[in-house]
Design an enzyme around this catalytic site. Sequence first.
Site, mmCIF file in Angstrom:
data_model
loop_
_atom_site.group_PDB
_atom_site.id
_atom_site.type_symbol
_atom_site.label_atom_id
_atom_site.label_comp_id
_atom_site.label_asym_id
_atom_site.label_seq_id
_atom_site.Cartn_x
_atom_site.Cartn_y
_atom_site.Cartn_z
ATOM 1 N N LYS A 57 -2.224 -2.166 -2.534
ATOM 2 C CA LYS A 57 -1.845 -0.883 -1.759
ATOM 3 C C LYS A 57 -3.074 -0.590 -1.877
ATOM 4 O O LYS A 57 -3.854 0.495 -0.284
ATOM 5 C CB LYS A 57 -1.957 0.105 -2.610
ATOM 6 C CG LYS A 57 -0.066 0.531 -3.091
ATOM 7 C CD LYS A 57 1.140 -0.479 -3.572
ATOM 8 C CE LYS A 57 1.386 -2.047 -1.811
ATOM 9 N NZ LYS A 57 2.435 -2.807 -3.047
ATOM 10 N N GLY A 186 9.635 -12.711 4.925
ATOM 11 C CA GLY A 186 9.886 -11.308 5.391
ATOM 12 C C GLY A 186 9.962 -10.346 4.329
ATOM 13 O O GLY A 186 10.484 -9.372 4.794
ATOM 14 N N GLU A 208 11.040 -15.906 8.481
ATOM 15 C CA GLU A 208 12.034 -15.251 7.605
ATOM 16 C C GLU A 208 13.545 -15.913 6.885
ATOM 17 O O GLU A 208 13.855 -16.881 8.672
ATOM 18 C CB GLU A 208 12.309 -14.255 7.835
ATOM 19 C CG GLU A 208 13.753 -13.456 6.921
ATOM 20 C CD GLU A 208 13.722 -13.764 5.735
ATOM 21 O OE1 GLU A 208 12.811 -13.281 4.355
ATOM 22 O OE2 GLU A 208 14.960 -13.396 4.735
ATOM 23 N N ALA A 273 5.106 -16.236 0.258
ATOM 24 C CA ALA A 273 6.224 -15.141 -0.529
ATOM 25 C C ALA A 273 7.746 -15.182 -0.087
ATOM 26 O O ALA A 273 8.205 -13.949 0.429
ATOM 27 C CB ALA A 273 5.071 -14.066 0.330
ATOM 28 N N ARG A 276 10.276 -14.601 -6.688
ATOM 29 C CA ARG A 276 9.574 -14.482 -8.006
ATOM 30 C C ARG A 276 10.422 -14.806 -8.581
ATOM 31 O O ARG A 276 11.413 -14.604 -8.776
ATOM 32 C CB ARG A 276 8.346 -12.860 -7.746
ATOM 33 C CG ARG A 276 7.195 -12.732 -7.094
ATOM 34 C CD ARG A 276 6.614 -11.617 -7.873
ATOM 35 N NE ARG A 276 6.161 -11.672 -9.080
ATOM 36 C CZ ARG A 276 4.577 -12.173 -9.323
ATOM 37 N NH1 ARG A 276 4.145 -13.143 -8.419
ATOM 38 N NH2 ARG A 276 4.624 -12.374 -10.655
ATOM 39 N N ASP A 316 9.645 -7.633 -15.646
ATOM 40 C CA ASP A 316 10.588 -8.513 -14.788
ATOM 41 C C ASP A 316 11.113 -9.312 -15.495
ATOM 42 O O ASP A 316 11.981 -10.509 -14.681
ATOM 43 C CB ASP A 316 9.122 -9.099 -14.397
ATOM 44 C CG ASP A 316 8.634 -8.244 -12.665
ATOM 45 O OD1 ASP A 316 9.223 -7.112 -12.045
ATOM 46 O OD2 ASP A 316 7.812 -8.956 -11.856
ATOM 47 N N ALA A 324 7.347 -2.313 -10.965
ATOM 48 C CA ALA A 324 5.934 -2.306 -12.010
ATOM 49 C C ALA A 324 6.833 -0.586 -12.368
ATOM 50 O O ALA A 324 7.155 -0.925 -13.867
ATOM 51 C CB ALA A 324 5.411 -2.056 -11.130
ATOM 52 N N HIS A 448 6.835 24.533 5.211
ATOM 53 C CA HIS A 448 6.727 24.202 6.448
ATOM 54 C C HIS A 448 5.291 23.819 6.818
ATOM 55 O O HIS A 448 5.021 25.413 6.473
ATOM 56 C CB HIS A 448 7.221 24.881 7.469
ATOM 57 C CG HIS A 448 7.894 24.833 8.718
ATOM 58 N ND1 HIS A 448 8.192 24.061 9.078
ATOM 59 C CD2 HIS A 448 6.602 25.416 9.690
ATOM 60 C CE1 HIS A 448 7.694 24.147 10.740
ATOM 61 N NE2 HIS A 448 7.048 25.047 10.730
#
Length: 477
Positions: A57, A186, A208, A273, A276, A316, A324, A448
């Site tokens: 992040k 992806g 992907e 990626a 996991r 996990d 998390a 607003h």
Amino acid sequence: MTATRSAEKASLVVIGGGPGGYAAAFRAADRGLEVTLVDAEDRLGGVCLLRGCIPSKALLHAAQLVHQARDAEALGLRFGEPGIDLARLRSWTGGVVDRLAGGVGQLAKRRGVRVLRARARFRDARSLELDGDDVPDRLGFEHAILATGSVPAAPPALRSDDARVMDSTSALALEEVPDRLLVVGGGYIGLELGTVYAALGSKVTVVELTGSLLPGVDADLVRPLERRLTRDFEKIAKSTRVQGLETLDAGVRVRLEGPGVDPQPLFDRVLVAVGRRPLSDGIGLDEAGIDRDEKGFVRVDRQGRTSQPHVFAIGDVSGEPMLAHKASRDGKVAAEALAGEPAERDHVAVPAVVFTDPEVAWCGLTENEARERGRDVRVARFPWGASGRALTLDRTDGLTKLVVDPASERVLGVGIVGPGAGELIAEGALAVEMGAVARDVAETIHTHPTLAETVGEAAESVFGQATHVHSARPRSR
Ligand code: FAD
Ligand code: NAD
């Protein structure tokens, strides 16, 4: 002074100091239990803090600044191409991690949680073997909470010892910004880290396997993200499989199979990626008589108790979603159950956020899930093109939607795509968790001009009466 290596006994031992394990240890200590926390790393925080949520992040924040500077041209502001000092970016990100990890360590100390730096393995259902410096060889326990987390999964065709073939950990180390980067997968990590590398200057190709990015997520939430990624990435190849990798001096040659792809492109680096898997091997679960399912997740009941009722598993290692905040919640439930409280994992709305640009967020029941289950729902959408705040941010590429039970008008799920969706989803999670009806959300006064108003207007849309969208036939109520 070196402690004598011996056998000791703990009242409660928590194995793993990630967001599941440390939250469980802290909650148990707060309830007055005596807690020993064992982690193999030299500091607490787990995957999330040390090589997951937090460093990714931090880098995504840097990527967002690059995007904002580039997009500012449309408003009449020109910043030019960003100069990127990788060493400084690495050191800033590392500093964020250091500060948080130090803070978690301090919190453990203040609560009187005993922290052991060691790799633990069950010898049997009542004791652990510890491998570390200055720790006992064996640790007996009355209760244990298993929180060993997960590790990257890599099918054989995607494995390589070559440093140019990266997993999320090596990609976050940011050794260099490759000219051509292939991202395999992806999903969350592929799209988040692909976004980082693209902003830093890589030409990113995403491959992907399935027919859509973020498979499973509602298509109307993915569409605005895909549109933008099509601009920021070199190529997005869906329904495409990587058959194998070959590492050459000139780069990594990849064999691809899919519609309209170059079958053997060359990349400077590859990020794998593709998901996991739970870290449940090699920790003596069989010796302890703790059952796992076919995917390797430890089987647990609604409190997190395993097949050995004095041992809990959380986070996990205990099942999807691997997030998390879900791990932390599991940890608190387990600690409270141990303290004799009637705690249960009655999660009705685990929010999920993909921190791309735009962000994609959802909680509770999704439209896809409702369809799969044959459940009748009413879906109300509010497009951000009708939001004054989105216009002032020059980001009308968003959508807020509510999934509502047609009979009770109860909010069952919320989905949001757009900048800041990760913050906005909190209201949705509260609405779903509290069993709010659409009218509760519609009658909540939203400031607003804010993007949060899109949540209120989506709720008004349930009745065909959103202020800033005119439907031909509003329903009178
Ligand atoms: P972990 O965080 O995996 O911690 C497990 C701990 O157990 C580790 O510290 C490990 O050292 C220790 N351990 C393992 N085996 C042993 C042993 N035998 N003995 C002693 N100690 C042991 N989730 C989000 O919600 N938001 C995000 O933005 C997000 N971003 C992510 C980005 C990346 C790149 C990755 C990889 C993951 C991300 N996740 C995110 C997922 C999140 O990191 C995990 O869901 C979370 O860390 C799970 O927490 P946990 O406590 O179950 O386990
Ligand atoms: P993922 O499950 O999110 O995505 C993996 C993707 O790879 C899927 O789209 C899948 O279809 C695709 N895939 C699988 N095999 C493939 C192959 N051989 N070739 C091409 N594509 C293939 O997994 P991830 O991105 O590795 O992340 C792992 C987990 O970590 C996530 O599921 C999530 O739980 C967690 N995470 C969360 C966040 C967040 O909360 N923002 C961020 C990162 C990671």
